[in-house]
Design an enzyme around this catalytic site. Structure first.
Site, PDB file in Angstrom:
ATOM      1  N   LYS A 151      35.756  31.747  46.089  1.00  0.00           N
ATOM      2  CA  LYS A 151      36.192  30.581  45.316  1.00  0.00           C
ATOM      3  C   LYS A 151      36.349  29.317  46.159  1.00  0.00           C
ATOM      4  O   LYS A 151      37.143  28.428  45.827  1.00  0.00           O
ATOM      5  CB  LYS A 151      37.468  30.906  44.527  1.00  0.00           C
ATOM      6  CG  LYS A 151      37.203  31.956  43.441  1.00  0.00           C
ATOM      7  CD  LYS A 151      38.271  32.029  42.396  1.00  0.00           C
ATOM      8  CE  LYS A 151      37.848  33.038  41.299  1.00  0.00           C
ATOM      9  NZ  LYS A 151      38.842  33.159  40.246  1.00  0.00           N
ATOM     10  N   CYS A 190      35.655  40.793  35.378  1.00  0.00           N
ATOM     11  CA  CYS A 190      37.069  40.673  35.016  1.00  0.00           C
ATOM     12  C   CYS A 190      37.795  39.717  35.959  1.00  0.00           C
ATOM     13  O   CYS A 190      38.898  39.281  35.672  1.00  0.00           O
ATOM     14  CB  CYS A 190      37.741  42.042  35.023  1.00  0.00           C
ATOM     15  SG  CYS A 190      37.913  42.807  36.647  1.00  0.00           S
ATOM     16  N   ASP A 191      37.154  39.392  37.104  1.00  0.00           N
ATOM     17  CA  ASP A 191      37.737  38.453  38.068  1.00  0.00           C
ATOM     18  C   ASP A 191      39.167  38.858  38.424  1.00  0.00           C
ATOM     19  O   ASP A 191      40.076  38.039  38.447  1.00  0.00           O
ATOM     20  CB  ASP A 191      37.689  37.032  37.513  1.00  0.00           C
ATOM     21  CG  ASP A 191      37.756  35.973  38.599  1.00  0.00           C
ATOM     22  OD1 ASP A 191      37.344  36.268  39.733  1.00  0.00           O
ATOM     23  OD2 ASP A 191      38.222  34.853  38.307  1.00  0.00           O
ATOM     24  N   HIS A 192      39.329  40.144  38.700  1.00  0.00           N
ATOM     25  CA  HIS A 192      40.649  40.734  38.962  1.00  0.00           C
ATOM     26  C   HIS A 192      41.245  40.139  40.231  1.00  0.00           C
ATOM     27  O   HIS A 192      40.713  40.314  41.325  1.00  0.00           O
ATOM     28  CB  HIS A 192      40.474  42.244  39.111  1.00  0.00           C
ATOM     29  CG  HIS A 192      41.752  43.007  39.261  1.00  0.00           C
ATOM     30  ND1 HIS A 192      42.556  43.342  38.189  1.00  0.00           N
ATOM     31  CD2 HIS A 192      42.355  43.531  40.365  1.00  0.00           C
ATOM     32  CE1 HIS A 192      43.596  44.039  38.618  1.00  0.00           C
ATOM     33  NE2 HIS A 192      43.500  44.158  39.932  1.00  0.00           N
TER      34      HIS A 192
END
Length: 416
Positions: free
Chosen positions: A153, A304-306
């Site tokens: 990110k 799901c971008d856990h």
């Protein structure tokens, strides 16, 4: 080695000769040995209401905390959470302490994981310590087992560094991840720039910040060749740019976070920090475009971008709270509600190929790699459904559809 029989399981696997058929499935010593209408078996039987099975779920973006942030999540509990949520493999983000930016860091992670229980594939950092200036040990990390390189990110601001990275990894077929955000445009904004967020008084991040970065990345990719993955696309314009690039033959793939398919920026009206994610929730128009792009195959995969986050960093005023939401436990139920069971199972199990990982189909002789679920019941997602050490889920309080029973991997079975 354990053996067990799945009773009356409806098979959801478009590549299997048993797709949409209800069968008994016998698993012995980690291998599917029989698939029949009825199998007589005196050992352990798994007989669950409305049982459905698919290939084991996979995700391209999962974060834990160990090493360095064990207060958020440990590897052991993370594996338990994933397996109970139907996941048998995933890519592990390199945002750890120390950052996964060397061959030894990749090997250390692999040594902590029981490969008989789950298949966790590390991603390596693109730059040393995420500094954005010096390439990390890309070749050595890939030789150690990393399947891609990603400063989690964080955008690659240096265009020349990005160009060199794409050129370098071509020699060993490496994959570059590039987070789509131009920081000079995004600045310190924490939500989407739209009429609604302006109305409630939050500083907005325009779609331009994402689309400008993607346009640059795709232009450089055309120049260099190589393989590029764009994670977490979130705008209508981003989808269009990627669609055009794919039509031209560019070797680019992309993902979208499940949250951006389900929520829009209107959820921010109550300033609840559980909805603070990166990229920010976008408009209803963007949300609709993302859903259509998944259906059309322009977006290659969902994630799901856990991202577990401890309460001290998340349960704060919106402006001061950290980004992130957990998502493993809710993934199937959300996608099943949005797309139906067949598409949900496909999105959760068939995207390994993008990363050149082996896949299987449900047939006799295949390794046991299965997710177990039922797709019809509705329920309100609450804390009792969360296995993660951190509880920062955006989906708390949402009415979802379908429940995961667990998963089978090799000769291990996890049941709720």
């Amino acid at each position: 080695m354990s053996s067990f029989l799945l009773k009356s399981a409806k098979i959801i696997d478009s590549e299997s000769p048993f797709h949409l058929q209800t069968k008994d499935i016998l698993i012995e010593e980690g291998t599917i040995t029989q698939i029949e209408d009825k199998i007589d078996y005196e050992g352990r039987c798994v007989d669950l209401p409305n049982l459905h099975v698919s290939n084991g779920f996979f995700d391209s973006s999962v974060s834990f905390g160990e090493p360095g942030f064990e207060e958020r999540e440990t590897l052991a509990n993370g594996v338990k959470t994933a397996r109970h949520s139907g996941f048998t493999s995933f890519l592990l983000n390199p945002k750890l302490n120390p950052i996964t930016d060397s061959h030894s860091a990749v090997k250390f992670l692999q040594q902590q994981i029981d490969t008989q229980l789950i298949d966790i594939i590390p991603l390596g950092a693109l730059t040393k310590g995420f500094d954005g200036k010096h390439l990390a040990e890309l070749y050595d990390m890939q030789m150690g087992g990393a399947v891609g390189f990603y400063d989690f990110k964080l955008p690659v601001a240096d265009s020349n560094l990005f160009k060199i990275a794409l050129q370098y990894v071509k020699s060993f077929d490496g994959l570059i991840f590039s987070y789509p955000q131009d920081k000079s445009i995004a600045a310190n904004a924490q939500v989407n720039e739209d009429e609604f967020t302006t109305y409630i008084g939050l500083k907005g991040m325009p779609n331009l910040a994402e689309e400008l970065q993607i346009a640059r990345d795709l232009y450089i990719l055309d120049y260099t060749g190589g393989r590029l993955h764009i994670p977490n696309v979130s705008t209508q314009g981003a989808v269009k740019l990627i669609e055009i690039a794919k039509a031209k033959g560019s070797n680019v793939s992309c993902s979208v976070a499940i949250a951006h398919l389900y929520f829009s920026s209107e959820k921010l009206e109550g300033f609840d920090s559980k909805y603070k994610v990166l990229p920010p929730l976008r408009t209803l128009k963007d949300q609709e475009a993302l859903l259509q792009a998944v259906k059309d195959g322009i977006i290659d995969m969902v994630t799901c971008d856990h991202e577990p986050m401890d309460v001290e960093h998340k349960d704060l005023e919106f402006e001061n709270a950290s980004y992130g939401s957990i998502g493993l436990e809710s993934s199937f139920s959300v996608l099943n509600k949005l797309f139906g069971v067949e598409k949900a199972a496909e999105l959760l199990s068939k995207t390994k190929r993008t990363f050149k990982l082996s896949t299987s189909k449900i047939e006799v002789g295949a390794r046991a790699d299965l997710s177990l679920f039922e797709p019809h019941s509705e329920y309100i997602f609450n804390l009792q459904h969360i296995y993660s050490k951190s509880k920062n889920s955006m989906f708390l309080g949402e009415t979802l559809k379908g429940k995961v029973y667990g998963s089978i991997y090799n000769d291990s079975i996890y049941e709720k």
